[in-house]
Design a protein around this motif. Structure first.
Motif, PDB file in Angstrom:
ATOM      1  N   UNK A  22      -4.483   3.241   6.066  1.00 53.20           N
ATOM      2  CA  UNK A  22      -5.064   4.446   5.459  1.00 53.20           C
ATOM      3  C   UNK A  22      -5.747   5.306   6.518  1.00 53.20           C
ATOM      4  N   UNK A  23      -6.499   4.673   7.401  1.00 50.67           N
ATOM      5  CA  UNK A  23      -7.234   5.422   8.414  1.00 50.67           C
ATOM      6  C   UNK A  23      -6.313   6.092   9.429  1.00 50.67           C
ATOM      7  N   UNK A  24      -5.199   5.455   9.728  1.00 49.18           N
ATOM      8  CA  UNK A  24      -4.289   6.012  10.728  1.00 49.18           C
ATOM      9  C   UNK A  24      -3.205   6.905  10.148  1.00 49.18           C
ATOM     10  N   UNK A  25      -2.698   6.529   8.975  1.00 53.67           N
ATOM     11  CA  UNK A  25      -1.521   7.227   8.454  1.00 53.67           C
ATOM     12  C   UNK A  25      -1.737   7.909   7.103  1.00 53.67           C
ATOM     13  N   UNK A  26      -2.844   7.608   6.441  1.00 52.75           N
ATOM     14  CA  UNK A  26      -3.105   8.238   5.158  1.00 52.75           C
ATOM     15  C   UNK A  26      -2.363   7.616   3.989  1.00 52.75           C
ATOM     16  N   UNK A  27      -1.778   6.440   4.193  1.00 57.47           N
ATOM     17  CA  UNK A  27      -1.141   5.688   3.107  1.00 57.47           C
ATOM     18  C   UNK A  27      -1.197   4.214   3.469  1.00 57.47           C
ATOM     19  N   UNK A  28      -0.992   3.368   2.442  1.00 58.99           N
ATOM     20  CA  UNK A  28      -1.019   1.931   2.677  1.00 58.99           C
ATOM     21  C   UNK A  28       0.007   1.253   1.768  1.00 58.99           C
ATOM     22  N   UNK A  29       0.005  -0.049   1.764  1.00 59.46           N
ATOM     23  CA  UNK A  29       0.935  -0.806   0.932  1.00 59.46           C
ATOM     24  C   UNK A  29       0.746  -0.479  -0.545  1.00 59.46           C
ATOM     25  N   UNK A  30      -0.513  -0.304  -0.959  1.00 61.47           N
ATOM     26  CA  UNK A  30      -0.764   0.032  -2.360  1.00 61.47           C
ATOM     27  C   UNK A  30      -0.192   1.403  -2.707  1.00 61.47           C
ATOM     28  N   UNK A  31      -0.283   2.342  -1.790  1.00 63.96           N
ATOM     29  CA  UNK A  31       0.327   3.657  -2.015  1.00 63.96           C
ATOM     30  C   UNK A  31       1.833   3.502  -2.216  1.00 63.96           C
ATOM     31  N   UNK A  32       2.473   2.722  -1.344  1.00 64.26           N
ATOM     32  CA  UNK A  32       3.919   2.497  -1.486  1.00 64.26           C
ATOM     33  C   UNK A  32       4.244   1.885  -2.843  1.00 64.26           C
ATOM     34  N   UNK A  33       3.432   0.927  -3.275  1.00 60.40           N
ATOM     35  CA  UNK A  33       3.707   0.298  -4.567  1.00 60.40           C
ATOM     36  C   UNK A  33       3.517   1.297  -5.705  1.00 60.40           C
ATOM     37  N   UNK A  34       2.548   2.191  -5.576  1.00 61.32           N
ATOM     38  CA  UNK A  34       2.361   3.241  -6.593  1.00 61.32           C
ATOM     39  C   UNK A  34       3.545   4.198  -6.608  1.00 61.32           C
ATOM     40  N   UNK A  35       4.021   4.583  -5.444  1.00 67.06           N
ATOM     41  CA  UNK A  35       5.167   5.495  -5.359  1.00 67.06           C
ATOM     42  C   UNK A  35       6.416   4.832  -5.945  1.00 67.06           C
ATOM     43  N   UNK A  36       6.582   3.546  -5.675  1.00 69.71           N
ATOM     44  CA  UNK A  36       7.709   2.787  -6.225  1.00 69.71           C
ATOM     45  C   UNK A  36       7.636   2.787  -7.750  1.00 69.71           C
ATOM     46  N   UNK A  37       6.453   2.476  -8.283  1.00 71.32           N
ATOM     47  CA  UNK A  37       6.260   2.432  -9.737  1.00 71.32           C
ATOM     48  C   UNK A  37       6.509   3.804 -10.351  1.00 71.32           C
ATOM     49  N   UNK A  38       5.998   4.863  -9.736  1.00 69.90           N
ATOM     50  CA  UNK A  38       6.204   6.219 -10.246  1.00 69.90           C
ATOM     51  C   UNK A  38       7.688   6.589 -10.255  1.00 69.90           C
ATOM     52  N   UNK A  39       8.416   6.187  -9.212  1.00 69.35           N
ATOM     53  CA  UNK A  39       9.852   6.479  -9.151  1.00 69.35           C
ATOM     54  C   UNK A  39      10.601   5.736 -10.249  1.00 69.35           C
TER      55      UNK A  39
ATOM     56  N   UNK B 286       3.673  -5.825 -10.800  1.00 65.48           N
ATOM     57  CA  UNK B 286       5.064  -6.040 -10.380  1.00 65.48           C
ATOM     58  C   UNK B 286       5.430  -5.133  -9.213  1.00 65.48           C
ATOM     59  N   UNK B 287       4.993  -3.878  -9.253  1.00 64.43           N
ATOM     60  CA  UNK B 287       5.326  -2.977  -8.142  1.00 64.43           C
ATOM     61  C   UNK B 287       4.640  -3.428  -6.855  1.00 64.43           C
ATOM     62  N   UNK B 288       3.442  -3.962  -6.972  1.00 61.74           N
ATOM     63  CA  UNK B 288       2.775  -4.493  -5.776  1.00 61.74           C
ATOM     64  C   UNK B 288       3.510  -5.716  -5.247  1.00 61.74           C
ATOM     65  N   UNK B 289       3.999  -6.556  -6.144  1.00 63.06           N
ATOM     66  CA  UNK B 289       4.742  -7.733  -5.707  1.00 63.06           C
ATOM     67  C   UNK B 289       6.022  -7.336  -4.967  1.00 63.06           C
ATOM     68  N   UNK B 290       6.656  -6.246  -5.393  1.00 67.46           N
ATOM     69  CA  UNK B 290       7.847  -5.740  -4.708  1.00 67.46           C
ATOM     70  C   UNK B 290       7.501  -5.401  -3.253  1.00 67.46           C
ATOM     71  N   UNK B 291       6.372  -4.755  -3.043  1.00 68.84           N
ATOM     72  CA  UNK B 291       5.983  -4.322  -1.702  1.00 68.84           C
ATOM     73  C   UNK B 291       5.420  -5.472  -0.874  1.00 68.84           C
ATOM     74  N   UNK B 292       4.530  -6.256  -1.460  1.00 69.63           N
ATOM     75  CA  UNK B 292       3.868  -7.329  -0.715  1.00 69.63           C
ATOM     76  C   UNK B 292       4.740  -8.571  -0.530  1.00 69.63           C
ATOM     77  N   UNK B 293       5.743  -8.745  -1.386  1.00 71.85           N
ATOM     78  CA  UNK B 293       6.595  -9.927  -1.299  1.00 71.85           C
ATOM     79  C   UNK B 293       5.982 -11.152  -1.957  1.00 71.85           C
TER      80      UNK B 293
END
Length: 99
Positions: free
Chosen positions: A33-50, A62-69
């Motif tokens: 978040x500090x370096x790029x402005x997004x994190x794994x949770x952001x990716x999981x939210x974007x996945x869920x929204x899509x 479930x969307x977090x499990x997809x990202x975190x493995x």
């Protein structure tokens, strides 16, 4: 390049990013978040929204499990560390809207 090829390449890049983040458990979400402005949770939210935009509801867990493995709570227990005061201050200073 046609739309199908573009989507195929985008999906491959996404899978590679997710795999990379799964391997780099030393990199904390607050660092991302500090370096790029997004994190794994952001990716999981974007996945869920899509998925939901396509009529496929998926839970936050479930969307977090997809990202975190793995389940998010398991990842937190294994890899998440308490953020330092410096990390927290940087996050407060630079955090994107909505976080």
């Amino acid at each position: 390049m046609d739309d199908a090829q573009k989507e195929k390449f985008e999906a491959a890049a996404f899978r590679r990013l997710v795999a990379h983040l799964r391997e780099r458990t030393d990199v904390q979400n607050i660092d991302l978040m500090n370096l790029a402005g997004f994190c794994r949770n952001c990716l999981s939210n974007w996945y869920r929204e899509a998925a939901e935009a396509e009529g496929e509801p998926i839970s936050k867990d479930k969307s977090r499990e997809v990202i975190y493995g793995m389940p998010y709570a398991e990842w937190q227990a294994r890899y998440q560390r308490e953020a330092s005061p410096e990390q927290k201050a940087a996050f407060e200073e630079n955090k994107p809207q909505g976080h």
